[in-house]
Design an enzyme around this catalytic site. Structure first.
Site, PDB file in Angstrom:
ATOM      1  N   ARG A 157     -19.934  16.117  -1.212  1.00  0.00           N
ATOM      2  CA  ARG A 157     -20.317  15.092  -0.235  1.00  0.00           C
ATOM      3  C   ARG A 157     -20.217  15.667   1.173  1.00  0.00           C
ATOM      4  O   ARG A 157     -19.304  16.419   1.485  1.00  0.00           O
ATOM      5  CB  ARG A 157     -19.391  13.869  -0.339  1.00  0.00           C
ATOM      6  N   ALA A 171     -18.361  -0.468  -5.281  1.00  0.00           N
ATOM      7  CA  ALA A 171     -17.656  -1.225  -4.240  1.00  0.00           C
ATOM      8  C   ALA A 171     -18.172  -2.661  -4.197  1.00  0.00           C
ATOM      9  O   ALA A 171     -17.408  -3.603  -3.977  1.00  0.00           O
ATOM     10  CB  ALA A 171     -17.843  -0.544  -2.888  1.00  0.00           C
ATOM     11  N   ARG A 187     -17.561   4.427   5.452  1.00  0.00           N
ATOM     12  CA  ARG A 187     -16.394   3.777   4.843  1.00  0.00           C
ATOM     13  C   ARG A 187     -15.279   3.481   5.840  1.00  0.00           C
ATOM     14  O   ARG A 187     -14.760   2.374   5.908  1.00  0.00           O
ATOM     15  CB  ARG A 187     -15.800   4.672   3.754  1.00  0.00           C
ATOM     16  N   GLU A 237       0.853  -1.197   0.000  1.00  0.00           N
ATOM     17  CA  GLU A 237       0.000   0.000   0.000  1.00  0.00           C
ATOM     18  C   GLU A 237       0.889   1.248   0.000  1.00  0.00           C
ATOM     19  O   GLU A 237       1.829   1.343   0.781  1.00  0.00           O
ATOM     20  CB  GLU A 237      -0.923  -0.038   1.232  1.00  0.00           C
ATOM     21  N   ASP A 281     -11.683  -1.122  -8.885  1.00  0.00           N
ATOM     22  CA  ASP A 281     -11.659   0.089  -9.712  1.00  0.00           C
ATOM     23  C   ASP A 281     -10.484   0.093 -10.690  1.00  0.00           C
ATOM     24  O   ASP A 281     -10.559   0.727 -11.742  1.00  0.00           O
ATOM     25  CB  ASP A 281     -11.570   1.337  -8.815  1.00  0.00           C
TER      26      ASP A 281
HETATM   27  C1  LIG Z   1     -18.680   9.843  -4.946  1.00  0.00           C
HETATM   28  C2  LIG Z   1     -18.613   8.329  -4.925  1.00  0.00           C
HETATM   29  C3  LIG Z   1     -19.620   7.600  -4.297  1.00  0.00           C
HETATM   30  C4  LIG Z   1     -19.599   6.194  -4.316  1.00  0.00           C
HETATM   31  N1  LIG Z   1     -20.609   5.516  -3.728  1.00  0.00           N
HETATM   32  C5  LIG Z   1     -20.642   4.170  -3.800  1.00  0.00           C
HETATM   33  C6  LIG Z   1     -21.718   3.434  -3.213  1.00  0.00           C
HETATM   34  O1  LIG Z   1     -22.636   3.994  -2.614  1.00  0.00           O
HETATM   35  N2  LIG Z   1     -21.705   2.074  -3.319  1.00  0.00           N
HETATM   36  C7  LIG Z   1     -20.700   1.412  -3.956  1.00  0.00           C
HETATM   37  O2  LIG Z   1     -20.747   0.166  -4.026  1.00  0.00           O
HETATM   38  N3  LIG Z   1     -19.656   2.081  -4.507  1.00  0.00           N
HETATM   39  C8  LIG Z   1     -19.598   3.433  -4.447  1.00  0.00           C
HETATM   40  N4  LIG Z   1     -18.558   4.102  -4.995  1.00  0.00           N
HETATM   41  C9  LIG Z   1     -17.481   3.339  -5.651  1.00  0.00           C
HETATM   42  C10 LIG Z   1     -16.486   2.779  -4.638  1.00  0.00           C
HETATM   43  O3  LIG Z   1     -16.094   3.815  -3.768  1.00  0.00           O
HETATM   44  C11 LIG Z   1     -15.249   2.215  -5.357  1.00  0.00           C
HETATM   45  O4  LIG Z   1     -15.675   1.324  -6.368  1.00  0.00           O
HETATM   46  C12 LIG Z   1     -14.319   1.451  -4.397  1.00  0.00           C
HETATM   47  O5  LIG Z   1     -14.023   2.210  -3.250  1.00  0.00           O
HETATM   48  C13 LIG Z   1     -13.014   1.094  -5.102  1.00  0.00           C
HETATM   49  O6  LIG Z   1     -12.202   0.331  -4.238  1.00  0.00           O
HETATM   50  P1  LIG Z   1     -10.747  -0.149  -4.694  1.00  0.00           P
HETATM   51  O7  LIG Z   1     -10.182  -0.854  -3.520  1.00  0.00           O
HETATM   52  O8  LIG Z   1     -10.809  -0.874  -5.987  1.00  0.00           O
HETATM   53  O9  LIG Z   1      -9.949   1.187  -4.978  1.00  0.00           O
HETATM   54  P2  LIG Z   1      -9.505   2.339  -3.893  1.00  0.00           P
HETATM   55  O10 LIG Z   1     -10.491   2.463  -2.802  1.00  0.00           O
HETATM   56  O11 LIG Z   1      -9.207   3.542  -4.709  1.00  0.00           O
HETATM   57  O12 LIG Z   1      -8.188   1.755  -3.270  1.00  0.00           O
HETATM   58  C14 LIG Z   1      -6.970   1.718  -3.989  1.00  0.00           C
HETATM   59  C15 LIG Z   1      -5.819   1.601  -2.991  1.00  0.00           C
HETATM   60  O13 LIG Z   1      -4.603   1.448  -3.728  1.00  0.00           O
HETATM   61  C16 LIG Z   1      -3.615   2.330  -3.216  1.00  0.00           C
HETATM   62  N5  LIG Z   1      -2.691   2.639  -4.331  1.00  0.00           N
HETATM   63  C17 LIG Z   1      -2.942   3.412  -5.417  1.00  0.00           C
HETATM   64  N6  LIG Z   1      -1.862   3.444  -6.230  1.00  0.00           N
HETATM   65  C18 LIG Z   1      -0.910   2.660  -5.646  1.00  0.00           C
HETATM   66  C19 LIG Z   1       0.421   2.292  -6.020  1.00  0.00           C
HETATM   67  N7  LIG Z   1       1.005   2.737  -7.157  1.00  0.00           N
HETATM   68  N8  LIG Z   1       1.112   1.465  -5.197  1.00  0.00           N
HETATM   69  C20 LIG Z   1       0.546   0.997  -4.037  1.00  0.00           C
HETATM   70  N9  LIG Z   1      -0.717   1.335  -3.635  1.00  0.00           N
HETATM   71  C21 LIG Z   1      -1.437   2.144  -4.438  1.00  0.00           C
HETATM   72  C22 LIG Z   1      -4.405   3.526  -2.713  1.00  0.00           C
HETATM   73  O14 LIG Z   1      -3.683   4.271  -1.749  1.00  0.00           O
HETATM   74  C23 LIG Z   1      -5.645   2.849  -2.127  1.00  0.00           C
HETATM   75  O15 LIG Z   1      -5.457   2.464  -0.790  1.00  0.00           O
HETATM   76  C24 LIG Z   1     -18.529   5.503  -4.968  1.00  0.00           C
HETATM   77  C25 LIG Z   1     -17.487   6.235  -5.566  1.00  0.00           C
HETATM   78  C26 LIG Z   1     -17.525   7.630  -5.547  1.00  0.00           C
HETATM   79  C27 LIG Z   1     -16.391   8.399  -6.219  1.00  0.00           C
END
Ligand SMILES: Cc1cc2nc3c(=O)[nH]c(=O)nc-3n(C[C@H](O)[C@H](O)[C@H](O)COP(=O)(O)OP(=O)(O)OC[C@H]3O[C@@H](n4cnc5c(N)ncnc54)[C@H](O)[C@@H]3O)c2cc1C
Length: 459
Positions: A204, A334, A121, A39, A321
């Site tokens: 938000r 999510a 969250r 991370e 994502d």
């Molecule tokens: C306004 C908004 C509202 C939302 N509401 C909802 C909802 O109500 N319900 C729902 O299901 N979804 C919702 N979502 C979508 C949801 O938030 C995302 O799909 C989800 O959080 C993505 O999770 P993730 O772990 O894939 O990515 P992230 O949460 O972005 O996590 C990525 C991680 O990787 C780390 N990282 C990045 N680059 C590197 C690197 N080069 N090396 C090492 N670590 C790195 C980051 O620090 C982070 O910890 C919403 C999104 C937004 C923008």
């Protein structure tokens, strides 16, 4: 049927400790598969806003591990009123001047027995982190570069910004919308390397529930509502066991680009938000009025313009994502990350997966069974955002048509039979594993980009 925990010698690197990476790490470690989360931040962390979790995501949590469901149940907040427990959102006319307590919903989306399930969250993440073994994560590890050394050491090597190096049998990029792993996989100049602005943004805010009740009345404050209007819409739903109202106010701006090339969140003020919603009725203005004076504006980016043609290449794979960043209009982004984690954990832990080369086959089966659904979400979510804002072609402000179309789209998301989908994917995995030469063929069909600028080198 789930696989019992087995000790495997395989070592999986998970890049990114957001919801996808953490869920995947829980799923793997509970099945005896060794993994490390790398991370970039100094610790795990989520921004303190609410996220709504739908039925399909709850089922996927149970498939990762029952303890995940336990963590979810500790923090999940449902609509407070018994009569609203199955309601996902009541849809309201946000332009109406009728006081909220007297205003009737236009229609409701109902998911029997589930309704709205929202989590704060940061609190959810805290509960999930408790389920991880202590030494599973390394922090301040920002992935910079991948070296494919399958021919030499047989390993995938990762170089981090701090100069350190780590190795693994496979790398799963869970590094979010701006994924470095994705840009390495497709090449930095590839259009799919970068998510695009959808020309929507969101304010938000978390509002103390007692204040929300004063302006909206109890029914509208303690249960979830979506306030519709031209070019704008606002979500309000309870989080934190009803102590807090989560407000997300979306706006469309087709004329301007997002003003920052590096930041998805920019500081703004409540005054600006109020001005943005000046055409709306007093109910919406009253809600925004309760937000703090200093607010953030979030750009909504997605991968809809240039969807990936594959979620893996050799022993690099993408999840969450990083693979299919979507706008949030179905409240399902999510949830689909959690589905990905359930798939990957179960397929990697399959007893027939024993050698590093088998992981390439796992990734191709995962890609075959996940890409269509997840990329559909990205497209459908854009359409939903336009439906709420009376911008959808053929629907506009015809609420009967809007209700019908939304019910169909949400039904597809919620009624996903993940058990059956996993059974099919497992069968497919076994078939692929038993085709001689398939793992090699897969990596030959899509060789790594050798351009050093893209961050991947052939050793
Ligand atoms: C306004 C908004 C509202 C939302 N509401 C909802 C909802 O109500 N319900 C729902 O299901 N979804 C919702 N979502 C979508 C949801 O938030 C995302 O799909 C989800 O959080 C993505 O999770 P993730 O772990 O894939 O990515 P992230 O949460 O972005 O996590 C990525 C991680 O990787 C780390 N990282 C990045 N680059 C590197 C690197 N080069 N090396 C090492 N670590 C790195 C980051 O620090 C982070 O910890 C919403 C999104 C937004 C923008």
């Amino acid at each position: 049927m789930d696989t019992p925990p087995t000790k495997k010698t395989l070592q999986i690197a998970i890049v990114g400790g957001g919801i996808t990476g953490i869920m995947l790490a829980i799923g793997l470690t509970r099945r005896g598969v060794r993994c490390t989360i790398y991370e970039q931040a100094a610790q795990f962390g989520e921004l303190g806003a609410g996220v709504s979790i739908s039925r399909n995501a709850v089922r996927a949590m149970g498939l990762i591990d029952r303890s995940v469901l336990g963590a979810f149940n500790i923090v999940a907040t449902r609509n407070k009123w018994e009569s609203k427990k199955s309601v996902w959102f009541d849809f309201m006319d946000g332009t109406s001047q009728e006081p909220a307590a007297r205003l009737k919903p236009l229609f409701a989306m109902v998911d029997p027995g589930v309704g709205q399930n929202a989590v704060h969250r940061a609190r959810f993440l805290d509960e999930l982190v408790r389920l991880l073994p202590r030494d599973v994560a390394q922090f301040n590890k920002k992935l910079d570069h991948i070296l494919d050394d399958r021919i030499g050491s047989g390993k995938m090597l990762m170089k981090f910004k701090d100069g350190s190096v780590a190795e693994a049998d496979a790398i799963i990029g869970c590094d979010g919308i701006k994924s470095r792993t994705r840009s390495i996989l497709v090449g930095e100049d590839h259009p799919a390397a970068t998510a695009m602005y959808t020309h929507k943004y969101a304010y938000r805010g978390l509002i103390p529930m007692q204040q929300a009740i004063q302006v909206l009345g109890e029914e509208r404050a303690v249960n979830s509502h979506m306030w519709l209007g031209p070019n704008r819409h606002v979500l309000t739903f309870p989080v934190d066991h009803g102590k807090t109202l989560n407000m997300v106010a979306f706006a469309t701006n087709d004329r301007e680009d997002w003003p920052s090339s590096s930041k998805l969140t920019l500081p703004t003020t409540k005054a600006e938000a109020l001005d943005d919603f000046r055409e709306f009725g007093q109910n919406v203005k009253n809600i925004i009025q309760l937000a703090p004076d200093k607010m953030d504006r979030w750009a909504i980016f997605d991968l809809g313009n240039h969807p990936l043609s594959a979620y893996h290449k050799g022993r690099i794979c993408l999840a969450g994502d990083a693979a299919h960043a979507t706008s949030p209009h179905h409240g399902a982004g999510a949830g689909f990350c959690i589905e990905d984690a359930a798939f990957l954990a179960r397929l990697i832990a399959d007893p027939q997966v024993q050698e590093p080369a088998h992981l390439e086959v796992v990734f191709s089966a995962y890609d075959a069974h996940r890409r269509e659904r997840t990329q559909w979400l990205v497209r459908s979510s854009r359409r939903a955002g336009n439906l709420y804002e009376w911008l959808a072609q053929g629907v506009g402000s015809n609420f009967k048509s809007m209700e019908k179309e939304l019910a169909e789209r949400l039904g597809y998301i919620w009624s996903y039979d993940i058990d059956n989908a996993l059974r099919e994917a497992t069968k497919d995995l076994h078939r692929r594993l038993n085709v001689p030469g398939l793992p090699r063929l897969d990596s030959q069909v899509m060789p790594f980009v050798t351009n050093d600028e893209n961050g991947v080198e052939m050793a």
